[in-house]
Design a protein around this motif. Structure first.
Motif, mmCIF file in Angstrom:
data_model
loop_
_atom_site.group_PDB
_atom_site.id
_atom_site.type_symbol
_atom_site.label_atom_id
_atom_site.label_comp_id
_atom_site.label_asym_id
_atom_site.label_seq_id
_atom_site.Cartn_x
_atom_site.Cartn_y
_atom_site.Cartn_z
ATOM 1 N N HIS A 1 -86.615 5.833 -22.236
ATOM 2 C CA HIS A 1 -87.039 5.002 -23.367
ATOM 3 C C HIS A 1 -87.064 3.513 -23.033
ATOM 4 O O HIS A 1 -87.938 2.784 -23.487
ATOM 5 C CB HIS A 1 -86.112 5.250 -24.559
ATOM 6 N N ASN A 2 -86.096 3.063 -22.309
ATOM 7 C CA ASN A 2 -86.063 1.636 -21.962
ATOM 8 C C ASN A 2 -85.539 1.490 -20.547
ATOM 9 O O ASN A 2 -84.358 1.293 -20.314
ATOM 10 C CB ASN A 2 -85.180 0.839 -22.943
ATOM 11 N N ASN A 3 -86.445 1.604 -19.603
ATOM 12 C CA ASN A 3 -86.066 1.590 -18.197
ATOM 13 C C ASN A 3 -85.637 0.188 -17.789
ATOM 14 O O ASN A 3 -86.459 -0.696 -17.541
ATOM 15 C CB ASN A 3 -87.244 2.065 -17.339
ATOM 16 N N VAL A 4 -84.329 -0.029 -17.752
ATOM 17 C CA VAL A 4 -83.786 -1.323 -17.380
ATOM 18 C C VAL A 4 -83.648 -1.361 -15.858
ATOM 19 O O VAL A 4 -82.883 -0.596 -15.285
ATOM 20 C CB VAL A 4 -82.414 -1.564 -18.035
ATOM 21 N N SER A 5 -84.390 -2.231 -15.217
ATOM 22 C CA SER A 5 -84.354 -2.278 -13.761
ATOM 23 C C SER A 5 -83.960 -3.664 -13.279
ATOM 24 O O SER A 5 -84.110 -4.655 -13.988
ATOM 25 C CB SER A 5 -85.726 -1.907 -13.183
ATOM 26 N N GLU A 6 -83.446 -3.703 -12.073
ATOM 27 C CA GLU A 6 -83.100 -4.962 -11.433
ATOM 28 C C GLU A 6 -84.210 -5.343 -10.451
ATOM 29 O O GLU A 6 -84.915 -4.463 -9.939
ATOM 30 C CB GLU A 6 -81.779 -4.808 -10.661
ATOM 31 N N PRO A 7 -84.361 -6.622 -10.152
ATOM 32 C CA PRO A 7 -85.391 -7.038 -9.181
ATOM 33 C C PRO A 7 -84.909 -6.871 -7.741
ATOM 34 O O PRO A 7 -85.075 -7.762 -6.913
ATOM 35 C CB PRO A 7 -85.604 -8.509 -9.540
ATOM 36 N N TRP A 8 -84.315 -5.726 -7.450
ATOM 37 C CA TRP A 8 -83.638 -5.528 -6.177
ATOM 38 C C TRP A 8 -84.427 -4.629 -5.232
ATOM 39 O O TRP A 8 -85.105 -3.689 -5.653
ATOM 40 C CB TRP A 8 -82.271 -4.876 -6.382
ATOM 41 N N ARG A 9 -84.290 -4.928 -3.969
ATOM 42 C CA ARG A 9 -84.695 -4.014 -2.903
ATOM 43 C C ARG A 9 -83.419 -3.698 -2.130
ATOM 44 O O ARG A 9 -82.780 -4.604 -1.591
ATOM 45 C CB ARG A 9 -85.727 -4.661 -1.978
ATOM 46 N N VAL A 10 -83.031 -2.433 -2.094
ATOM 47 C CA VAL A 10 -81.729 -2.056 -1.547
ATOM 48 C C VAL A 10 -81.915 -1.093 -0.376
ATOM 49 O O VAL A 10 -82.475 -0.003 -0.547
ATOM 50 C CB VAL A 10 -80.834 -1.400 -2.622
ATOM 51 N N THR A 11 -81.471 -1.495 0.802
ATOM 52 C CA THR A 11 -81.502 -0.646 1.982
ATOM 53 C C THR A 11 -80.075 -0.190 2.281
ATOM 54 O O THR A 11 -79.184 -1.018 2.481
ATOM 55 C CB THR A 11 -82.067 -1.401 3.199
ATOM 56 N N LEU A 12 -79.863 1.118 2.273
ATOM 57 C CA LEU A 12 -78.544 1.691 2.506
ATOM 58 C C LEU A 12 -78.489 2.243 3.928
ATOM 59 O O LEU A 12 -79.269 3.132 4.281
ATOM 60 C CB LEU A 12 -78.261 2.794 1.488
ATOM 61 N N VAL A 13 -77.595 1.699 4.750
ATOM 62 C CA VAL A 13 -77.559 2.038 6.164
ATOM 63 C C VAL A 13 -76.224 2.682 6.524
ATOM 64 O O VAL A 13 -75.158 2.103 6.288
ATOM 65 C CB VAL A 13 -77.768 0.770 7.030
#
Length: 258
Positions: A87-99
């Motif tokens: 209903h309300n997709n709250v997103s962050e302006p992030w690009r996350v690389t998990l290593v």
């Protein structure tokens, strides 16, 4: 500029919590301290993250894989082919690389393993268990002006950490001594700015960043201190966690700038 966060250690000093999850996933105000750190960097416009995983790294991967479910209102309609509606997709302006940087790699080894993701560019580096109200833009500016290989934020919290011997005139770090017991000395608070040259000072997985890399940089005059007189707190113990929880619950958390 990319932000590298060390999040792979065992967190043995807070084993009451870390036996179930990695220390960066221990919650302050119902959100992992890792989230608090990322929100802080994001406030200053740093949104490209590389997270160094190790101990129970799958829990951190799962957190980000399901992040939109944690932050949104959702309807599950089991009468309609198990349909899910956001209903309300709250997103962050992030690009996350998990290593995955290895289960038993030392801090230097973890940094070395993410070299392919930072390339030949300057990056920020910090620990996944400490928050502060340090001015990240001023830190970056100071680093540029210092022309050093690495600038670390230095604070004076007391006597249970390692100390830095800082030249008051130039802010160059003359000596780095980990885990000494002198009171009132400047200590490494993380929140670093790093040049790619640093990878030349890391041999491999066994390299402890604080005991090998930083002392060598200091000896060569390539380690700079950004003195921070404001708030800084790491979460080493349950007592530290309680301190941070109280600040957050009283809406008096200095790092909450978003």
């Amino acid at each position: 500029m990319k932000v590298v966060i060390l999040a792979g250690g065992y967190g043995t000093r807070i084993s009451e919590e870390s036996h179930l999850r990695p220390k960066p996933m221990i919650e302050i105000g119902e959100r992992p301290i890792l989230w608090h750190i990322m929100k802080y960097y994001s406030h200053y416009g740093f949104n490209d993250f590389i997270i160094c995983l190790g101990y129970k790294g799958h829990i951190i991967k799962q957190f980000f894989a399901e992040y939109y479910l944690h932050t949104s209102d959702v309807t599950f309609d089991f009468t309609n082919h198990n349909k899910m509606t956001i209903h309300n997709n709250v997103s962050e302006p992030w690009r996350v690389t998990l290593v995955d940087t290895g289960l038993d790699s030392m801090t230097g080894g973890r940094v070395k393993r993410i070299q392919r993701y930072t390339g030949n560019e300057r990056f920020m580096l910090t620990y996944g268990d400490g928050v502060s109200d340090v001015d990240l833009k001023a830190l970056e500016k100071d680093h540029t002006e210092s022309k050093s290989c690495l600038t670390m934020t230095a604070v004076q919290p007391g006597g249970r950490f390692g100390v830095l011997d800082v030249d008051d005139k130039t802010n160059r770090i003359r000596q780095f001594v980990e885990k000494a017991r002198e009171d009132g000395g400047w200590i490494n608070a993380g929140f670093m700015v790093v040049e790619p040259e640093v990878f030349d000072y890391i041999e491999g997985d066994h390299t402890i960043f604080e005991q090998h890399t930083l002392p060598v940089l200091a000896a060569e005059g390539k380690l700079n201190a950004f003195k921070h007189y404001g708030f800084w707190q790491c979460m080493d113990t349950q007592r530290d966690k309680g301190t941070l929880e109280k600040l957050w619950n009283k809406e008096n958390a200095p790092w909450k700038v978003w």
